[in-house]
Write a protein that holds these residues in place. Structure first.
Motif, short mmCIF file in Angstrom:
data_model
loop_
_atom_site.label_atom_id
_atom_site.label_comp_id
_atom_site.label_asym_id
_atom_site.label_seq_id
_atom_site.Cartn_x
_atom_site.Cartn_y
_atom_site.Cartn_z
N ALA A 169 135.08 116.82 59.35
CA ALA A 169 135.86 115.48 59.73
C ALA A 169 134.74 114.58 60.08
CB ALA A 169 136.67 115.79 61.16
N SER A 170 133.61 114.77 59.67
CA SER A 170 132.33 113.88 60.01
C SER A 170 132.74 112.39 59.55
CB SER A 170 131.21 114.13 59.53
OG SER A 170 131.21 114.03 58.08
N ALA A 171 133.59 112.18 58.35
CA ALA A 171 134.00 110.69 58.06
C ALA A 171 134.88 109.96 59.16
CB ALA A 171 134.63 110.91 56.75
N ILE A 172 135.27 110.77 60.05
CA ILE A 172 136.38 110.04 61.00
C ILE A 172 135.49 109.28 61.86
CG2 ILE A 172 138.02 110.30 62.72
CD1 ILE A 172 138.92 112.73 61.16
N ARG A 173 135.37 108.03 62.33
CA ARG A 173 134.64 107.22 63.26
C ARG A 173 135.57 106.57 64.15
NH1 ARG A 173 131.26 110.20 61.53
NH2 ARG A 173 129.50 109.72 60.57
N LEU A 174 135.48 106.99 65.42
CA LEU A 174 136.26 106.14 66.51
C LEU A 174 135.35 105.37 67.10
CD1 LEU A 174 138.02 108.98 68.47
CD2 LEU A 174 138.76 107.75 66.41
N VAL A 205 145.12 98.91 75.05
CA VAL A 205 144.83 100.41 75.46
C VAL A 205 145.75 100.85 74.22
CG1 VAL A 205 145.36 102.37 76.77
CG2 VAL A 205 144.28 99.98 77.75
N ARG A 206 147.17 100.36 74.39
CA ARG A 206 148.10 101.06 73.27
C ARG A 206 147.52 100.98 71.75
NH1 ARG A 206 152.90 103.24 73.75
NH2 ARG A 206 153.99 103.61 71.90
N SER A 207 146.99 99.90 71.50
CA SER A 207 146.68 99.66 70.13
C SER A 207 145.22 100.28 69.72
CB SER A 207 146.14 98.10 70.11
OG SER A 207 145.44 97.70 68.80
N TYR A 208 144.25 100.72 70.71
CA TYR A 208 143.36 101.47 70.57
C TYR A 208 143.78 102.81 70.45
CZ TYR A 208 139.93 97.85 72.09
OH TYR A 208 139.22 96.65 72.16
N ILE A 209 144.41 103.46 71.29
CA ILE A 209 145.01 104.52 71.11
C ILE A 209 145.74 104.95 69.78
CG2 ILE A 209 146.36 106.31 72.16
CD1 ILE A 209 145.74 105.50 74.71
N ASP A 210 146.78 104.08 69.48
CA ASP A 210 147.61 104.22 68.10
C ASP A 210 146.40 104.09 66.83
OD1 ASP A 210 149.63 104.18 69.33
OD2 ASP A 210 150.21 102.16 69.03
N ASP A 211 145.39 103.34 66.96
CA ASP A 211 144.50 103.27 65.85
C ASP A 211 143.53 104.69 65.69
OD1 ASP A 211 145.15 100.77 65.32
OD2 ASP A 211 143.49 99.69 66.31
N ALA A 212 143.45 105.21 66.73
CA ALA A 212 142.63 106.44 66.78
C ALA A 212 143.44 107.46 66.43
CB ALA A 212 142.14 106.89 68.29
N THR A 213 144.75 107.46 66.69
CA THR A 213 145.91 108.59 66.06
C THR A 213 145.85 108.06 64.51
OG1 THR A 213 147.06 108.17 68.08
CG2 THR A 213 148.32 109.17 66.36
N ASN A 214 145.97 107.14 64.26
CA ASN A 214 145.95 106.97 62.83
C ASN A 214 144.88 107.47 61.86
OD1 ASN A 214 148.78 105.90 62.81
ND2 ASN A 214 147.73 103.65 63.04
N LYS A 215 143.59 107.26 62.49
CA LYS A 215 142.40 107.69 62.04
C LYS A 215 142.40 109.17 61.82
CE LYS A 215 139.25 103.91 63.11
NZ LYS A 215 138.18 103.33 63.98
#
Length: 234
Positions: A169-174, A205-215
């Motif tokens: 999962a190293s390609a995942i970057r938050l 906050v919601r946008s950051y969490i949603d973006d992380a969820t998608n990643k």
């Protein structure tokens, strides 16, 4: 091969620790005429590998994101439960990215092998591979599919909770904000409270969490927090 698999099952049925299990798998590879073993658990962003491949190859595999082109992974997802693979086959098929993959693998004595792929649920896979420096590795006899499946299940029972040699999962970057918001959310804070604490808007906050969820490829925000915690992103 069937008798070797039965012996492996007998060995892994003992209460072995991780080191002893790895040693048993190394011995199994030697007994069957192979140089390396590799156990790959394909579980989306939580995928990981345990093997006795050279450390430099494991690091290169993660760095170059070879999981995207690795023919073993491709066949494991879409092919038969038992299959062989080789650099020669890749050259015949003519896919440049796979040929380049084997050019790099050849530097570490990885040229061919056989793999067993077992589905877990709807999308996940357990894949056990034996690899060799020989140009071709053939299935010299009919491997009993039930014996093969049971053996891989025992491998998983010993290595499923192991310290993976390579987290895939190293390609995942938050981003820092995505990781921060998701960490507080995973610890039970509401998005409104996170917004107040960080002095940013609720929408941010919601946008950051949603973006992380998608990643992370998670089904929902809660699952994203669980996955990110397991793979050490938060």
């Amino acid at each position: 091969m069937n008798s070797n698999l039965l012996n492996l099952i007998d060995r892994l049925s003992l209460p072995l620790d991780e080191r002893a299990a790895r040693r048993s798998l190394r011995d199994f590879a030697d007994d069957t005429g192979f140089d390396f073993f590799a156990y790959l658990y394909l579980r989306g962003p939580e995928s990981f590998a345990v093997s006795n491949y050279p450390r430099a190859w494991q690091e290169l595999y993660v760095e170059r994101e070879f999981i995207r082109v690795d023919p073993v992974v491709t066949k494991a997802k879409h092919g038969p439960p038992l299959f062989s693979w080789s650099a020669d086959e890749a050259r015949r098929n003519g896919r440049r990215d796979v040929i380049k993959f084997f050019v790099e693998a050849d530097r570490f004595g990885i040229r061919s092998g056989i793999s067993i792929s077992i589905p877990v649920g709807f999308r996940d896979r357990m894949v056990f591979t034996l690899a060799s420096g020989r140009p071709v590795s053939k299935l010299t006899e009919d491997i009993d599919p039930v014996t093969a499946a049971v053996s891989v299940a025992f491998v998983h029972s010993r290595l499923g909770a192991a310290s993976g040699d390579a987290s895939l999962a190293s390609a995942i970057r938050l981003s820092p904000r995505e990781a921060e918001c998701l960490r507080w959310f995973a610890e039970g804070m509401s998005m409104q409270d996170i917004a107040l604490m960080l002095d940013i808007s609720y929408r941010s906050v919601r946008s950051y969490i949603d973006d992380a969820t998608n990643k992370l490829g998670a089904a929902n925000n809660r699952q994203a927090g669980t996955i990110a915690t397991r793979i050490g992103l938060i």
